[in-house]
Design a protein around this motif. Structure first.
Motif, PDB file in Angstrom:
ATOM      1  N   ARG A 180      -8.552  66.566  -2.554  1.00  0.00           N
ATOM      2  CA  ARG A 180      -7.354  65.733  -2.472  1.00  0.00           C
ATOM      3  C   ARG A 180      -6.386  66.044  -3.614  1.00  0.00           C
ATOM      4  O   ARG A 180      -5.172  66.069  -3.420  1.00  0.00           O
ATOM      5  N   ASP A 181      -6.932  66.318  -4.815  1.00  0.00           N
ATOM      6  CA  ASP A 181      -6.077  66.691  -5.946  1.00  0.00           C
ATOM      7  C   ASP A 181      -5.380  68.018  -5.694  1.00  0.00           C
ATOM      8  O   ASP A 181      -4.197  68.187  -6.040  1.00  0.00           O
ATOM      9  N   ILE A 182      -6.099  68.948  -5.083  1.00  0.00           N
ATOM     10  CA  ILE A 182      -5.500  70.248  -4.741  1.00  0.00           C
ATOM     11  C   ILE A 182      -4.322  70.041  -3.783  1.00  0.00           C
ATOM     12  O   ILE A 182      -3.260  70.673  -3.924  1.00  0.00           O
ATOM     13  N   GLN A 240       8.490  65.512   9.015  1.00  0.00           N
ATOM     14  CA  GLN A 240       8.026  66.818   9.452  1.00  0.00           C
ATOM     15  C   GLN A 240       6.584  67.156   9.077  1.00  0.00           C
ATOM     16  O   GLN A 240       6.105  68.228   9.430  1.00  0.00           O
ATOM     17  N   TYR A 241       5.902  66.285   8.369  1.00  0.00           N
ATOM     18  CA  TYR A 241       4.472  66.537   8.175  1.00  0.00           C
ATOM     19  C   TYR A 241       3.737  65.233   7.911  1.00  0.00           C
ATOM     20  O   TYR A 241       4.295  64.262   7.412  1.00  0.00           O
ATOM     21  N   LEU A 242       2.473  65.236   8.304  1.00  0.00           N
ATOM     22  CA  LEU A 242       1.575  64.102   8.062  1.00  0.00           C
ATOM     23  C   LEU A 242       0.312  64.624   7.387  1.00  0.00           C
ATOM     24  O   LEU A 242      -0.127  65.742   7.659  1.00  0.00           O
ATOM     25  N   GLU A 243      -0.258  63.824   6.512  1.00  0.00           N
ATOM     26  CA  GLU A 243      -1.493  64.188   5.834  1.00  0.00           C
ATOM     27  C   GLU A 243      -2.665  63.375   6.373  1.00  0.00           C
ATOM     28  O   GLU A 243      -2.504  62.231   6.780  1.00  0.00           O
ATOM     29  N   GLU A 244      -3.835  63.973   6.346  1.00  0.00           N
ATOM     30  CA  GLU A 244      -5.081  63.342   6.791  1.00  0.00           C
ATOM     31  C   GLU A 244      -4.881  62.644   8.139  1.00  0.00           C
ATOM     32  O   GLU A 244      -5.008  61.438   8.274  1.00  0.00           O
ATOM     33  N   VAL A 245      -4.586  63.442   9.144  1.00  0.00           N
ATOM     34  CA  VAL A 245      -4.247  62.939  10.482  1.00  0.00           C
ATOM     35  C   VAL A 245      -5.511  62.851  11.335  1.00  0.00           C
ATOM     36  O   VAL A 245      -6.117  63.867  11.679  1.00  0.00           O
ATOM     37  N   ASP A 279      -6.208  67.966   7.745  1.00  0.00           N
ATOM     38  CA  ASP A 279      -5.634  67.681   6.419  1.00  0.00           C
ATOM     39  C   ASP A 279      -4.118  67.551   6.494  1.00  0.00           C
ATOM     40  O   ASP A 279      -3.535  66.652   5.882  1.00  0.00           O
ATOM     41  N   TYR A 280      -3.457  68.455   7.217  1.00  0.00           N
ATOM     42  CA  TYR A 280      -2.003  68.379   7.420  1.00  0.00           C
ATOM     43  C   TYR A 280      -1.680  68.820   8.846  1.00  0.00           C
ATOM     44  O   TYR A 280      -2.270  69.766   9.365  1.00  0.00           O
TER      45      TYR A 280
END
Length: 813
Positions: free
Chosen positions: A10-12, A31-36, A59-60
């Motif tokens: 997650r830090d990366i 335009q982007y979502l994380e942890e979908v 992840d994205y």
């Protein structure tokens, strides 16, 4: 200061990947979502209890527009290589139909272009600062999809309908919508979508229609269905957003000032007087037609419904079905082309969007062995019964045995008493007469509840106005009654019964299309009302069809199509659906000719009275006349077989011995006992190994029922797969106590570990590793969750102690 190697995944993402994405011009808000999470997690059933499996989560996901997912990124921490996430990313991209995949560990990106042919470079390494822009990926996307003209690109970019509160389409709906819109934008005029019952075909159709209409690609659209209930459901439900732009066609004068039209096939072809009402529209009036449930009449060349599609042949036509028909006489794919997208029942269940099913097989002595009348046996009117062996194909169609009907009703009632007597149940019968007799038998078996409300059990068939009036109440989750509905054909399709928990099969079903439709009555999930799975009670071996490769595979074209084949009908093709040829016609009392019924009676259609039952005076047909049903009683009917079927991870019934199947599945993962023990002892979370095996198709619950609930799952698998003698959980717990293992802890911590050991002895590993266990008795008597954890020095030390306890429990292994 932490080095890059010490950072978590997650830090990366936060320190390296997200800045690289935004630096390339991707907008955080659109335009982007994380942890979908794109699935709900498969539902697992254990008795009456259910649990959700793990959701699939990317992840994205990157979107060129909110409706166009264009790329996926899988991240790993910096201890992994830059391409370590690629295999997982490719798997998710395949599921989500996404063309571009990136893997990163924070040092850079490995880029995989799924659109590149064999002669191109598929994978390329990129620096963080070289991540492609939205415009660059969109240009690649358009080229790969063939959206080369500005008009086609504009249609593809048209956004979904969104009113501020509506949910976005699920991933498979999004795929179906995007593929269809893009195909239409490129000029394709015949499209077939195959989506399992309960997966939202109508919502998918709405978004397709809305995007094509809003973009101006299609201006006048016709939505066709064959039942009033389906039209009303569509008009009041998913299509309601069209408001005053929408009109429902009737058998009267046609209004031509609207843009979205809803119509019944029957409403356009109508009676003889109204038959040509659809011709009040010019052939060019509609430029898009959506055909709901296209497996029915529109699949046949000689169908009157096909007349409508032929008349509007210049329009783009989209067929929707859960059960495409593919026979020599009837073919969806011949008319619409091969399915543009298929989302199957198995996929829906594995994703957690559809309810899984249990199957209980019940066979009587006469079902399994047949029934031969004793010498001189007479029917209820005194006629001699023909001497031959009668079997399942005869029962309730040619021969009615009163005791069999009563036994089926009794077994249904016994099941409901052990499950839930108010569980919505559909009983599928051979015909209307059978449905009425079954209603009566069930009423007698449930006299206490029928006394409270006669609607507890009702016959809902096409000839019964009172029953049809209760159909909406049966499908309404808030309506208590009816609870049990007996039916023959009326409820096989088009009935959105979200809370139906029991499907009873007491009809001979050989048509795969009909079987799929019937099973579809139970596949919807309604978590608000506790409907997460359903049970099939099978009295006719109909569930043998689960083993058929056709049940959950992609539709296979059966009817031969040559380059010279004219897809427009030129005449009657003839033929019948599989299974239909064995169903005898009902003879009209007056004319002596077969009574013709519509394939699927519409609840709003005029009632066709069922011919009166005529009891034969003798033992069969005379003078060439057709034999009528024979009614007998005084037959000994008992249950010979009652068992629950198990299914593998592909949804197919297991036909080999349960223990042999389990051994095979375990040994697919662990070739030897040493392999299994090495993995077991090295695992921090031992319950996770058991859960993974369960997800891979090892029937652990069924094994426990067969071997014993007091045996630990670890021992059960060692016993079944590697012939090791099993220990019970109590024996393992006792061995730990004998070794004085707890003496190294203080008094309070020792009390907690002893309580955990008792919990293991009673329930096994399932909850041992969860902190939630500490909020239940007897742990609540030892202190709060925080206080208990602090007795060990903190949460990490507590979890370490639990892992050591597990190691000690399995030390003898």
């Amino acid at each position: 200061m932490l080095s890059k190697k010490d950072l978590s995944e997650r830090d990366i993402c936060t320190k390296y990947i997200t800045p690289a994405i935004e630096g390339a011009g991707w907008n955080r808000h659109s335009q982007y979502l994380e942890e979908v999470s794109f699935t709900d997690g498969k539902i697992y059933v254990k008795g009456k209890l259910t649990a959700r499996g793990t959701q699939k989560r990317a992840d994205y996901i990157l979107y060129y527009k909110p409706n166009i997912p264009i790329a996926i990124i899988e991240a790993k921490d910096n201890k992994h290589s830059v391409g370590a996430g690629m295999m997982q990313g490719l798997d998710y991209a395949r599921i989500l139909d996404i063309p571009f995949v990136f893997s990163s560990n924070g040092d850079g990106f490995l880029f995989h272009d799924r659109t590149v042919g064999e002669d191109g470079t598929v994978e390329t390494e990129l620096k963080l600062e070289d991540f492609p822009t939205p415009a660059a990926l969109w240009a690649r996307y358009k080229l790969a999809k063939g959206l080369t003209s500005p008009v086609a690109a504009r249609v593809a970019e048209q956004a979904y309908y969104y009113d501020g509160g509506s949910k976005p389409p699920r991933y498979y709906q999004q795929i179906a919508i995007n593929r269809t819109v893009e195909a239409v934008a490129k000029g394709q005029n015949r499209i077939l979508l195959v989506m399992a019952t309960g997966t939202g075909k109508t919502l998918t159709a709405f978004h397709i229609v809305h995007r094509l209409w809003k973009s101006g690609a299609k201006k006048r659209i016709l939505f066709l269905a064959d039942r009033t209930a389906l039209i009303d459901q569509t008009r009041k439900g998913d299509f309601k957003h069209f408001k005053d732009k929408m009109h429902q066609v009737t058998n009267h004068q046609v209004e031509k000032s609207y843009e979205i039209y809803l119509a019944l096939y029957q409403g356009l072809t109508g009676t003889e007087a109204d038959r040509n009402i659809y011709k009040q529209f010019t052939p060019e009036f509609f430029d898009l037609i959506v055909v709901d449930e296209c497996h029915r009449g529109s699949a046949r060349d000689d169908s009157s419904w096909r007349e409508i599609l032929s008349y509007f042949s210049n329009a783009t036509q989209i067929g929707l079905t859960a059960t495409p028909r593919e026979t020599e006489a009837t073919s969806n794919s011949e008319y619409f082309g091969d399915a543009l997208y298929t989302y199957s029942l198995r996929q829906g269940i594995n994703d957690g969007f559809l309810a899984p099913y249990r199957v209980l097989r019940i066979g009587t002595n006469i079902d399994l062995d047949g029934w031969r009348p004793e010498d001189g046996k007479t029917d209820v009117r005194g006629g001699l019964v023909e001497d031959r062996v009668y079997n399942l194909r005869d029962f309730d169609r040619k021969l009615v045995i009163a005791e069999r009907t009563e036994l089926v009703a009794r077994k249904i009632t016994e099941f409901l008493k052990g499950f839930n007597r108010m569980a919505k149940t559909i009983v599928f019968c051979v015909d209307i007469d059978h449905a009425e007799r079954m209603r009566s038998a069930l009423a007698n078996q449930n006299a206490d509840l029928v006394k409270q409300d006669h609607r507890y059990v009702m016959r809902i068939t096409g000839d019964n106005e009172l029953g049809k009036m209760e159909l909406e109440n049966f499908t309404d989750p808030e309506s208590k009654y009816p609870v049990i509905a007996t039916t023959s054909e009326l409820m096989t399709t088009g009935v959105d019964a979200k809370t139906c928990q029991v499907i009873v099969l007491d009809s001979n079903i050989s048509s795969m299309t009909k079987f799929k439709q019937i099973i579809g009555r139970g596949t919807r999930i309604d978590e608000d009302y506790g409907k997460l799975f359903f049970t099939i009670l099978d009295f006719r071996r109909a569930t043998d069809l689960f083993a058929d490769a056709e049940f959950d595979g992609d539709p296979i074209r059966v009817k031969e199509v040559t380059p010279d084949t004219d897809l427009e009908p030129e005449g009657a093709a003839g033929g019948t659906e599989p299974g239909d040829e064995d169903t005898p016609p009902i003879i009209d009392d007056v004319t002596g000719k077969p009574v013709e019924f519509p394939a699927d009676p519409d609840p709003a259609a005029p009632v066709v009275a069922e011919p009166k039952i005529r009891y034969p005076q003798g033992g069969g047909a005379t003078n060439g006349q057709r034999r009528e049903k024979i009614y007998v009683n005084g037959v000994d009917v008992t249950v010979l077989l009652e068992r629950e079927l198990i299914f593998d991870e592909h949804g197919k019934p297991v036909t080999i011995k349960l223990t042999d199947y389990a051994r095979q599945k375990v040994q697919e993962h662990f070739a030897t006992l040493d392999d299994f023990l090495t993995t077991w002892h090295a695992s921090d979370r031992k319950a996770a190994i058991l859960e993974e095996l369960r997800e891979q198709g090892v029937p652990v619950e069924r094994l426990q029922e067969a071997v014993g609930h007091d045996v630990d799952l670890f021992d059960l698998l060692c016993h079944v797969a590697f012939d090791q003698p099993p220990l019970t959980r109590k024996e393992r717990a006792h061995n730990v106590r004998k070794r004085n293992y707890f003496t190294k802890y203080g008094a309070q911590a020792r009390s907690v570990l002893e309580a955990l050991t008792d919990k293991y002895a009673d329930q096994g590993l399932a909850d041992l590793e969860s902190l939630d266990l500490l909020s239940t008795p007897p742990f609540t008597q030892l202190g709060s969750r925080l206080e208990i954890v602090q007795q060990f020095g903190g949460k990490p030390q507590y979890l370490q102690a639990v892992q050591e306890l597990e190691t000690e429990l399995y030390r003898s292994a």
